[in-house]
Structure formats: structure tokens, C-alpha cells
Scaffold this motif. Structure first.
Motif, short mmCIF file in Angstrom:
data_model
loop_
_atom_site.label_atom_id
_atom_site.label_comp_id
_atom_site.label_asym_id
_atom_site.label_seq_id
_atom_site.Cartn_x
_atom_site.Cartn_y
_atom_site.Cartn_z
N GLY A 155 44.09 -32.05 37.82
CA GLY A 155 44.10 -31.33 36.55
C GLY A 155 45.09 -30.20 36.44
O GLY A 155 44.98 -29.37 35.53
N LEU A 156 46.05 -30.13 37.34
CA LEU A 156 47.04 -29.04 37.27
C LEU A 156 48.07 -29.32 36.18
O LEU A 156 48.55 -30.44 36.03
N THR A 157 48.40 -28.28 35.43
CA THR A 157 49.38 -28.38 34.35
C THR A 157 50.19 -27.08 34.30
O THR A 157 49.86 -26.10 34.97
N CYS A 158 51.21 -27.08 33.48
CA CYS A 158 52.01 -25.87 33.29
C CYS A 158 51.18 -24.73 32.71
O CYS A 158 51.45 -23.56 32.96
N SER A 159 50.17 -25.08 31.94
CA SER A 159 49.38 -24.04 31.26
C SER A 159 48.32 -23.42 32.16
O SER A 159 47.81 -22.34 31.85
N ASN A 160 47.96 -24.07 33.27
CA ASN A 160 46.91 -23.47 34.11
C ASN A 160 47.36 -23.14 35.53
O ASN A 160 46.56 -22.66 36.33
N SER A 176 49.36 -36.38 36.65
CA SER A 176 49.14 -36.60 35.22
C SER A 176 49.47 -35.37 34.39
O SER A 176 49.78 -35.47 33.21
N GLY A 177 49.44 -34.20 35.01
CA GLY A 177 49.74 -32.95 34.30
C GLY A 177 51.18 -32.80 33.88
O GLY A 177 51.51 -31.90 33.10
N VAL A 178 52.06 -33.65 34.40
CA VAL A 178 53.47 -33.59 34.00
C VAL A 178 53.93 -34.94 33.42
O VAL A 178 55.08 -35.33 33.55
N GLU A 179 52.99 -35.61 32.76
CA GLU A 179 53.32 -36.88 32.12
C GLU A 179 53.41 -36.72 30.61
O GLU A 179 52.70 -35.90 30.03
N LYS A 180 54.28 -37.51 29.99
CA LYS A 180 54.34 -37.53 28.53
C LYS A 180 53.43 -38.60 27.97
O LYS A 180 52.99 -38.52 26.83
N ILE A 190 58.06 -31.43 34.45
CA ILE A 190 58.21 -31.30 35.91
C ILE A 190 59.03 -30.06 36.24
O ILE A 190 58.65 -29.26 37.11
N GLU A 191 60.15 -29.89 35.55
CA GLU A 191 61.00 -28.73 35.80
C GLU A 191 60.28 -27.42 35.50
O GLU A 191 60.40 -26.45 36.25
N GLU A 192 59.50 -27.40 34.42
CA GLU A 192 58.74 -26.20 34.07
C GLU A 192 57.64 -25.91 35.10
O GLU A 192 57.43 -24.76 35.48
N PHE A 193 56.97 -26.97 35.55
CA PHE A 193 55.93 -26.79 36.56
C PHE A 193 56.52 -26.21 37.85
O PHE A 193 55.96 -25.26 38.44
N ARG A 195 59.27 -24.47 38.15
CA ARG A 195 59.71 -23.09 37.89
C ARG A 195 58.53 -22.14 37.99
O ARG A 195 58.63 -21.08 38.63
N LEU A 196 57.42 -22.51 37.38
CA LEU A 196 56.23 -21.66 37.39
C LEU A 196 55.63 -21.54 38.80
O LEU A 196 55.12 -20.50 39.19
N ALA A 197 55.70 -22.62 39.57
CA ALA A 197 55.15 -22.61 40.92
C ALA A 197 55.94 -21.72 41.86
O ALA A 197 55.39 -21.06 42.75
N LYS A 198 57.25 -21.66 41.62
CA LYS A 198 58.12 -20.88 42.51
C LYS A 198 58.15 -19.41 42.16
O LYS A 198 58.39 -18.56 43.02
N ASN A 199 57.93 -19.07 40.89
CA ASN A 199 58.01 -17.67 40.45
C ASN A 199 56.70 -16.93 40.56
O ASN A 199 55.64 -17.52 40.60
#
Length: 199
Positions: A155-160, A176-180, A190-193, A195-199
Motif C-alpha cells: 500500500g505504499l504510494t507517493c502520498s503516504n 501497485s502504488g506506482v501503477e497507472k 516511480i520517479e516521484e516515489f 525522489r520522496l524516498a531519498k529526500n
């Protein structure tokens, strides 16, 4: 890579066996996306994919309800370098594996996340279909727990992702959290996830 993925999917669909597909859907009735491709064919396709990968890429095989000999034979034939074991297996099974492995804990309660606590492992939410449903593990379960050897999945996504970053996990497993759409990854997500994971 997008074309490669689409070509593989098209090929798998042409190799689908309706009888085998029906058999698999009886075993896991909640998963109606089973392609119904038999193991020898899957091994051959996996071998071709592995052959095309660049150096230093980990070749991971995911196994559900397989025997130790099946896992070893598949890895030997295809060139897999690591396996994820997504089912309960006894100690003899793990002793017999000839490749490095990660155990997957399908957590139904807080006590479950402590399983194999001295080993690196994936912790995912318990679902009937062995993942891919976007169900999250209760984050409160990890407070005060050593998470340095846990790869969190489910259930991991860019929003959580911000909710889990400070809990000290060894890694995060997203699918599934980075699927369209079902089974199709979204490059921007994927790129946004990442970026958020590294920052």
C-alpha cells in the motif's frame, strides 16, 4: 523498457493455456488476472529477460507455494540471483535453498512483524492473493520496534511515503502504488516515489 514489458505481456497472452488458467483460478479464486502460462515456458522467458539485463542488477525471483527443488531448478536455469519466499516454509526448505533468499512476513497482527527479527525480511500485509492489493500494514505496529532489517511492503504510494520515512526501515517495496493501471507502471510515479524516498 516499456516496449519490452508490452512485448513480454503480449507473448505471455499468446502462450496462455486456458485449462491451466482455470486450474490456477480455482487455487486462488480472488486473482482473476492469472495468465495461465506453464512453468517451463515462464522459465524460458525469465531466462531471456535475465540475459538482457545490464551488470550489477539483482535478478529476483518471487515464489509462492513452490518446493525447494523447484526454486533451485528455476534459479539455476534462469540465472536468478535472489529469491523472495512469499509463503510459510519450514527450516528444511530454507536450508535446502542454493541461492540467497528473503522471507516475506504476511503480517496479520503486531506480533507477526517480529518474525525472523534477526534476518533481513519483507513485511507485507496479509491478503488472500499474496500481495498486489494495496493493503497497508498498521504503521503503529512498528513504533518502538527495530526496523533496520525490515523492507516494508504493502500500500505504499507517493502520498503516504512520508508517514514511514522516519521509522528507520531498511527499504521500501512499492508496486501497485506506482501503477497507472493494473500491472502497468507509471514512470512519473516511480520517479516521484524515488525522489520522496531519498529526500
Amino acid at each position: 523498457q516499456k516496449n519490452i514489458s508490452n512485448n513480454i505481456l503480449k507473448r505471455l497472452k499468446t502462450l496462455s493455456d486456458d485449462n491451466y488458467k482455470a486450474f490456477n483460478n480455482k487455487i486462488i479464486p480472488t486473482k482473476q488476472i492469472t495468465l495461465g502460462v506453464r512453468l517451463p515456458i515462464l522459465r524460458q522467458i525469465a531466462k531471456e529477460i535475465v540475459k538482457e539485463l545490464p551488470p550489477f542488477v539483482e535478478k529476483v525471483g518471487l515464489f509462492v507455494n513452490a518446493t525447494c527443488s523447484e526454486v533451485n531448478a528455476t534459479c539455476k536455469e534462469t540465472g536468478m540471483s535472489l529469491v523472495q519466499i512469499h509463503f510459510e516454509a519450514d527450516s528444511e526448505f530454507f536450508k535446502g535453498l542454493e541461492v540467497p533468499h528473503l522471507k516475506v512476513v504476511r503480517a496479520a497482527c503486531k506480533d507477526d512483524i517480529e518474525k525472523y527479527k534477526d534476518e533481513y525480511r519483507i513485511v507485507d500485509a496479509l491478503v488472500k492473493s499474496y500481495g498486489g492489493e494495496g493493503k497497508r500494514v498498521d504503521i503503529d505496529w512498528f513504533k518502538g520496534v527495530d526496523t533496520s532489517k525490515i523492507i516494508l511492503a504493502g500500500g505504499l504510494t507517493c502520498s503516504n511515503i512520508k508517514e514511514v520515512k522516519d521509522l528507520g526501515f531498511y527499504g521500501l517495496d512499492v508496486s501497485s502504488g506506482v501503477e497507472k493501471s493494473r500491472g502497468k507502471k507509471d514512470r512519473k510515479k516511480i520517479e516521484e516515489f524515488l525522489r520522496l524516498a531519498k529526500n
